[in-house]
Design an enzyme around this catalytic site. Structure first.
Site, mmCIF file in Angstrom:
data_model
loop_
_atom_site.group_PDB
_atom_site.id
_atom_site.type_symbol
_atom_site.label_atom_id
_atom_site.label_comp_id
_atom_site.label_asym_id
_atom_site.label_seq_id
_atom_site.Cartn_x
_atom_site.Cartn_y
_atom_site.Cartn_z
ATOM 1 N N LYS A 25 0.997 -1.112 0.054
ATOM 2 C CA LYS A 25 -0.127 -0.099 -0.005
ATOM 3 C C LYS A 25 0.759 1.271 -0.205
ATOM 4 O O LYS A 25 0.543 2.076 -0.622
ATOM 5 C CB LYS A 25 -0.979 0.035 1.258
ATOM 6 C CG LYS A 25 -1.419 1.282 1.558
ATOM 7 C CD LYS A 25 -2.378 1.368 2.773
ATOM 8 C CE LYS A 25 -1.717 1.981 4.126
ATOM 9 N NZ LYS A 25 -1.489 3.235 4.251
ATOM 10 N N ASN A 26 2.007 1.181 0.821
ATOM 11 C CA ASN A 26 2.458 2.542 1.051
ATOM 12 C C ASN A 26 3.763 2.585 -0.027
ATOM 13 O O ASN A 26 4.503 3.613 -0.038
ATOM 14 C CB ASN A 26 3.596 2.432 2.476
ATOM 15 C CG ASN A 26 2.298 2.636 3.548
ATOM 16 O OD1 ASN A 26 1.158 2.853 3.226
ATOM 17 N ND2 ASN A 26 2.535 2.347 4.795
ATOM 18 N N CYS A 122 -4.383 8.200 9.541
ATOM 19 C CA CYS A 122 -4.882 7.735 10.695
ATOM 20 C C CYS A 122 -4.524 8.309 11.974
ATOM 21 O O CYS A 122 -3.456 9.191 12.072
ATOM 22 C CB CYS A 122 -3.990 6.067 10.586
ATOM 23 S SG CYS A 122 -4.899 4.953 9.632
ATOM 24 N N ARG A 127 0.846 14.062 13.606
ATOM 25 C CA ARG A 127 1.244 13.982 12.114
ATOM 26 C C ARG A 127 1.326 15.293 11.330
ATOM 27 O O ARG A 127 0.357 15.414 10.292
ATOM 28 C CB ARG A 127 0.294 12.943 11.592
ATOM 29 C CG ARG A 127 0.195 11.541 12.043
ATOM 30 C CD ARG A 127 -0.292 10.449 11.172
ATOM 31 N NE ARG A 127 0.264 10.039 10.403
ATOM 32 C CZ ARG A 127 -0.190 9.013 9.594
ATOM 33 N NH1 ARG A 127 -1.408 8.641 9.425
ATOM 34 N NH2 ARG A 127 0.662 8.597 8.701
ATOM 35 N N ASP A 310 4.851 -0.132 11.985
ATOM 36 C CA ASP A 310 3.397 -0.576 11.532
ATOM 37 C C ASP A 310 3.460 -2.386 11.943
ATOM 38 O O ASP A 310 2.457 -2.808 11.709
ATOM 39 C CB ASP A 310 3.225 -0.568 10.089
ATOM 40 C CG ASP A 310 3.259 1.051 9.844
ATOM 41 O OD1 ASP A 310 2.207 1.730 10.106
ATOM 42 O OD2 ASP A 310 4.136 1.555 9.304
ATOM 43 N N ARG A 418 -8.798 -0.658 3.864
ATOM 44 C CA ARG A 418 -7.885 0.493 3.133
ATOM 45 C C ARG A 418 -6.707 -0.102 2.886
ATOM 46 O O ARG A 418 -6.045 0.391 1.916
ATOM 47 C CB ARG A 418 -7.787 1.493 4.287
ATOM 48 C CG ARG A 418 -8.854 2.905 4.102
ATOM 49 C CD ARG A 418 -8.290 3.777 5.148
ATOM 50 N NE ARG A 418 -6.825 4.338 4.871
ATOM 51 C CZ ARG A 418 -6.133 4.727 5.789
ATOM 52 N NH1 ARG A 418 -6.650 5.064 6.875
ATOM 53 N NH2 ARG A 418 -4.764 5.093 5.430
#
Ligand code: EPU
Length: 435
Positions: A25-26, A122, A127, A310, A418
Site C-alpha cells: 500500500k505504502n 490515521c 502527524r 506498523d 484501506r
C-alpha cells in the site's frame, strides 16, 4: 443482523493455509503519484485491490489523469493533461489519506501551482507536514495555508541542500517527487530509506531520473528536464506479511504467504524468531508458524532498517501469548498505543508508560506521551465488542479476536480494508469461523 462494517469472529482455533499478499500500500500509492511527473502513460502491476488504491485513483482523476484497470492487479495511468483539483472534492475523496500532499511536486512541475487540501491520515498522533512544506520552500516554492487549503506556487523548482530533522518517509518522498524535475542538484540528508522508498526511486530511475542513494541516509538527485512513462511491478507489502505471520504464531497455526519477500523483512524475521516464531523462506513466499512456546522480548520501533512501527500492533497481540514481560518502546509515533485499551478489555495485561523504556532515549522523552508498553503474558483473551481506531490497530484486533475464546465483534472493518486486500476472504482461507 450483521452490519457490513462489522465482522464477528469465533476465535480460539489454530489457523493454517495459504494466502497471497500483493504490492505494498505504502509503495503503490506513491508510485501512482509519480506517474503524474510525465505526460506519457505508465503501467503498474502487483497492485492490491484495496481502498487506498481506489482513493488515489480518484485523486488522480480529480487532477485530470486517466486510471484504467487493464486486468486483475494491473493498472494504467495516463496523465496527458492535468489541471488543479477542486480542493473540496479532493479532500472528500482523500478522507483520511495523507497522499494529497505528495501531489505537490508533480503539480508544481506541470502547472506551476498546487492547490491541496489540509491533511488527514490515521489518527496515531499529530502527524504534521512541516518537513514537507519546508523542503518545498527550500526548493523555491511559496506556501500559503488557510483553514481549507494549502496553496503552493513556484516560478520553477530548483535543487537545494535539505536536511530532515527526522528521517520521515513522506517528506523523503516529497523531496524525491519534487527534485527529479528541478533545476540542478538536490542533496537530501537524514533521508528515510524504507524499501518502499527504494521502490519509488527505482520507478523514478525507470522514468529517466538520476538519483543516488549514498551512505548515511544521503540521497542526491540530479534534476533532469523530462521524464517518461514506465512499467513496474510493486514490491510486496511487508506490513501485511508481518500481520499474517503474527496470526500464524499467535494461533499456533501455519500460514504460507505467497509473494512474501525475505530481504525487506529481515528485521521482522529476526524478531519473530527471537520470540519463538519460525519460518521457511521459499522461492515464491515465506511460511510462518510457532516454533516453540513463545517468550518475551524487549524491542523498539524505528525507521528502516529498524522494527517498523506498523509491525508493532499485531506483534503486541502476539506478545500477549508469550511467557514473561515484554517491553516495546515506540519511537516513530508518539500516540500509537491507544489501541491496547481494548486488548486489556479482552484480558490482556498491558501497561503504558511515558518513559523511554528499554534503553534508548527518543524524541518523545519528557513529552507526556504514553509511548512505551509492558506486555505481561501469557494471558487468555476473551471475546468482546471492539471498535477499530485505525488501520494497523484494526488488524491487531482481528489477531486478538482469532486468539480469543468466544465471539468478538469488530466494528469499523472498512478502515482495515484501506490496507488489507480481501482480508475476510483470506481469513476464511485459513479456517477462520466468521459468523
Ligand atoms: N513528521 C513530522 N513532520 C513531517 C512529517 C513527519 O514531524 O512533516 C513526523 C511524524 O509525525 C511521525 C514521524 O515524523 O512522528 C514519521 O512520520 P513519516 O513522515 O515517516 O510517516 P508518513 O510518511 O506520514 C508513512 C506510512 C505510515 C508509516 C510511516 C512510518 C504512508 C501512506 N504511510 O507515513 O503507514 O507508519 O510512514 O513508516 O506511507 C500505515 O500504513 O498504516 C501507516 C500509518
Amino acid at each position: 443482523m450483521k452490519h457490513t462494517d462489522t465482522l464477528i469472529i469465533e476465535g480460539g482455533k489454530k489457523l493454517s493455509g495459504s494466502i497471497v499478499v500483493r504490492g505494498a500500500k505504502n509503495a503503490v500509492t506513491k508510485i501512482m503519484v509519480a506517474t503524474l511527473l510525465s505526460e506519457q502513460p505508465s503501467t503498474i502491476a502487483n497492485v492490491p485491490d484495496i481502498e487506498d488504491v481506489r482513493v488515489v485513483s480518484e485523486m488522480i482523476r480529480e487532477v485530470g489523469g486517466e486510471v484504467e484497470k487493464l486486468k486483475d492487479g494491473v493498472i494504467k495511468i495516463t496523465p496527458a493533461s492535468l489541471h488543479q483539483p477542486n480542493t473540496l472534492a479532493l479532500h472528500k475523496i482523500a478522507g483520511t489519506s495523507r497522499i494529497p500532499i505528495l501531489f505537490a511536486g508533480p503539480l508544481l512541475h506541470r502547472l506551476g501551482e498546487a492547490k491541496l487540501p489540509t491533511l488527514g491520515g490515521c489518527k496515531i498522533g499529530p502527524r504534521p507536514v512541516d518537513f514537507h512544506l519546508k523542503s518545498l520552500q527550500s526548493m523555491g516554492a511559496e506556501v500559503e495555508e488557510n483553514k481549507k487549503a494549502l496553496i503552493i506556487t513556484t516560478q520553477g523548482l530548483t535543487g537545494a541542500k535539505i536536511e530532515l530533522t527526522y528521517p520521515s518517509v513522506g517528506a523523503t518522498e516529497q523531496v524525491l517527487l519534487s527534485s527529479v524535475l528541478a533545476k540542478g542538484v538536490t542533496e537530501l540528508r537524514n533521508a528515510a530509506v524504507e524499501p518502499e522508498i527504494i521502490d519509488l526511486i527505482c520507478v523514478l530511475q525507470k522514468m529517466g531520473a538520476i538519483i543516488e542513494v549514498g551512505t548515511n541516509r544521503v540521497i542526491t538527485v540530479q534534476g533532469v528536464e523530462k521524464l517518461h512513462g514506465f512499467e513496474h511491478n510493486v514490491l510486496t507489502d511487508r506490513i501485511e506479511v508481518a500481520s499474517w505471520a503474527c496470526v500464524a504464531a499467535a494461533t499456533d497455526g501455519k500460514i504460507f504467504i505467497k509473494g512474501a519477500q525475505q530481504e525487506p523483512m529481515m528485521t521482522f524475521l529476526n524478531t519473530f524468531r527471537r520470540v519463538g516464531g519460525e519460518f521457511a523462506v521459499k522461492d515464491d513466499g515465506i511460511e510462518f508458524w510457532r516454533g516453540r512456546p513463545l517468550t518475551s522480548i524487549t524491542l523498539e520501533t524505528d525507521v528502516h532498517p529498524g522494527f517498523m512501527t506498523d509491525w508493532q500492533q499485531p506483534f503486541v497481540v502476539l506478545l500477549t501469548q508469550a511467557e514473561g514481560s515484554s517491553t516495546i518502546h515506540e519511537t516513530v509515533y508518539e500516540e500509537r498505543f491507544g489501541f491496547t485499551d481494548a486488548l486489556n478489555k479482552m484480558g490482556a495485561r498491558i501497561q503504558l508508560y511515558q518513559e523511554c523504556l528499554g534503553g534508548t532515549h527518543c524524541r518523545f522523552e519528557n513529552s507526556n506521551h504514553l509511548h512505551s508498553a509492558i506486555i505481561n503474558g501469557p494471558t487468555k483473551l476473551q471475546g468482546a465488542e471492539i471498535d477499530v481506531p485505525d488501520l494497523r490497530a484494526g488488524f491487531s484486533y482481528v489477531v486478538a479476536a482469532l486468539v480469543a475464546q468466544g465471539k468478538t465483534t469488530i466494528n469499523g472493518i472498512k478502515t482495515i480494508e484501506r490496507g488489507y486486500e480481501k482480508f475476510e476472504e483470506k481469513l476464511r482461507a485459513i479456517g477462520t469461523v466468521i459468523i
